[in-house]
Design an enzyme around this catalytic site. Structure first.
Site, short mmCIF file in Angstrom:
data_model
loop_
_atom_site.label_atom_id
_atom_site.label_comp_id
_atom_site.label_asym_id
_atom_site.label_seq_id
_atom_site.Cartn_x
_atom_site.Cartn_y
_atom_site.Cartn_z
N GLU A 41 0.62 -1.26 0.05
CA GLU A 41 0.05 0.05 0.15
C GLU A 41 0.82 1.19 -0.05
OE1 GLU A 41 -2.81 -0.18 3.49
OE2 GLU A 41 -4.00 -1.63 2.29
N GLU A 55 -6.32 -7.27 -0.37
CA GLU A 55 -6.41 -7.38 1.03
C GLU A 55 -7.98 -6.57 1.30
OE1 GLU A 55 -3.08 -5.73 3.62
OE2 GLU A 55 -4.77 -4.62 4.31
C1 IDC Z 1 -2.45 -3.38 10.59
C2 IDC Z 1 -2.70 -4.96 11.68
C3 IDC Z 1 -2.47 -4.38 13.13
C4 IDC Z 1 -1.04 -3.75 13.09
C5 IDC Z 1 -0.96 -2.50 12.03
C6 IDC Z 1 0.41 -1.93 11.85
O1 IDC Z 1 -4.08 -5.26 11.67
O2 IDC Z 1 -2.69 -5.40 13.85
O3 IDC Z 1 -0.77 -3.02 14.28
O4 IDC Z 1 -1.23 -3.14 10.71
O5 IDC Z 1 1.19 -2.94 11.68
C7 IDC Z 1 -3.81 -2.36 5.89
C8 IDC Z 1 -2.53 -2.57 5.86
C9 IDC Z 1 -2.31 -3.65 6.97
C10 IDC Z 1 -2.84 -3.07 8.13
C11 IDC Z 1 -4.55 -2.99 7.94
C12 IDC Z 1 -5.31 -2.69 9.16
O6 IDC Z 1 -2.31 -3.16 4.85
O7 IDC Z 1 -1.00 -3.86 7.24
O8 IDC Z 1 -2.76 -3.90 9.35
N1 IDC Z 1 -4.72 -2.22 6.85
O9 IDC Z 1 -5.04 -1.54 9.64
N2 IDC Z 1 -4.20 -1.27 4.86
C13 IDC Z 1 -5.72 -1.11 5.40
C14 IDC Z 1 -5.84 -1.63 6.64
#
Ligand code: IDC
Length: 328
Positions: free
Chosen positions: A166, A254
């Site tokens: 992303e 995702e």
């Molecule tokens: C989130 C995880 C969370 C973690 C955070 C930072 O769910 O536990 O603390 O990342 O590392 C994304 C991202 C994905 C995110 C997810 C939710 O690709 O890494 O994971 N998210 O925030 N894009 C939109 C949402």
């Protein structure tokens, strides 16, 4: 007499078991569908038929590597999952480019790829940029990584590459394109066929920008759209038909039905609207994430400590919801 009775029993049992496997899950999706490719705006299988990835993504393998095992993958395959996305954070705590143990992370990927191969499911190797909002920041390491991966897995017909999860912040589409061209070239040196997924601006949402200026002279490329249904609604979804009209192949690598934070409210009503679009266009979709972290996005219940021998009852509400939605 006895012998013929045994033959009859064996035949009946054979029919019974084969019916069971047909009705419940594809025993070996990769054997059946083979090397995937991109035809027009669609992902198709070896027969040229539109194919839908129904995937679970790991959380960061930097932290949740225990879920990367063949038994767990078989369990979710039995629930209808045909792909695992191996998310490797690049720049967050213990990321591949920020102090993580590279050799070890590569060994986790290897374990995951081989487990998927053995189970006959697809696998996405995901360069999970997030804090490093612009993929060009770590392009040197990315080139090295994808060179190594594509060399190692060039004979595998079940591997897909997602080259920048992303891009976000102020990263523009033209900067992403510049990065993508270089990484695609690196992969193509070793692997002419694997499907490559390219992230889009603003946390892989701006497929409209990609549609206005897609990559040229490259094959088997798809463009990422990510959604979190409690945050992202019609405004984002409506970009899909418009981008497809312009010829853009879209891959939802995702998603979740919670908020974009990975936590908070769950919105099944909006999730159903997303699935209406997914089914209409036969889109691939991957759910975040296969772990028991105490947050709404997790596909396993927080109270469940096991990392394999999963039954449906071990899934969170979100996990159960995805399994149900993937049935159609
Ligand atoms: C989130 C995880 C969370 C973690 C955070 C930072 O769910 O536990 O603390 O990342 O590392 C994304 C991202 C994905 C995110 C997810 C939710 O690709 O890494 O994971 N998210 O925030 N894009 C939109 C949402």
């Amino acid at each position: 007499m006895k012998k013929s009775l045994l033959v009859i029993i064996a035949v009946v049992m054979g029919i019974f078991f084969s019916m069971g496997s047909v009705n419940t899950y594809a025993a070996n999706p990769v054997k059946k569908h083979g090397q995937l490719k991109v035809k027009g705006v669609n992902l198709v299988d070896k027969k040229g038929k539109t194919f839908r990835i129904k995937g679970f993504s790991t959380h960061g393998i930097n932290w949740f590597e225990d879920y990367v095992n063949r038994d767990a993958f078989r369990d979710v395959k039995k629930m209808g999952i045909n792909c695992i996305r191996l998310a490797m954070y690049t720049s967050d705590y213990n990321g591949y480019c920020s102090g993580g143990n590279k050799k070890h992370l590569e060994s986790v990927i290897d374990r995951g790829v081989k487990a998927c191969k053995a189970e006959g499911i697809y696998v996405i190797i995901d360069w999970h940029i997030l804090n490093d909002s612009n993929p060009n920041i770590n392009i040197k390491q990315s080139k090295k990584f994808f060179k190594k991966m594509s060399k190692k897995y060039k004979k595998y017909n079940n591997v897909l590459y997602e080259i920048c999860n992303e891009p976000n912040g102020s990263t523009t589409w033209s900067e992403i394109k510049k990065y993508a061209k270089k990484i695609i070239k690196v992969i193509r040196k070793n692997d002419k066929k694997a499907v490559i997924i390219v992230g889009t601006p603003n946390w892989s949402q701006r497929i409209d920008e990609a549609a206005n200026s897609p990559l040229k002279g490259v094959k088997n490329i798809m463009y990422a759209m990510h959604f979190y249904a409690a945050t992202h609604k019609a405004e984002l979804r409506n970009l899909i038909p418009a981008a497809r009209k312009k010829g853009l192949p879209i891959f939802i690598s995702e998603s979740n039905i919670c908020e974009a934070s990975g936590n908070g409210r769950i919105d099944k009503t909006e999730g159903k609207r997303w699935f209406k679009t997914i089914r209409k266009y036969k889109l691939s979709c991957v759910a975040w994430s296969l772990c028991n972290k105490d947050e709404s996005a997790s596909l396993i219940k927080p109270s469940v400590k096991r990392v394999k021998e999963f039954k449906k009852k071990h899934l969170s509400n979100t996990g159960k919801w995805y399994v149900k939605m993937f049935k159609k």
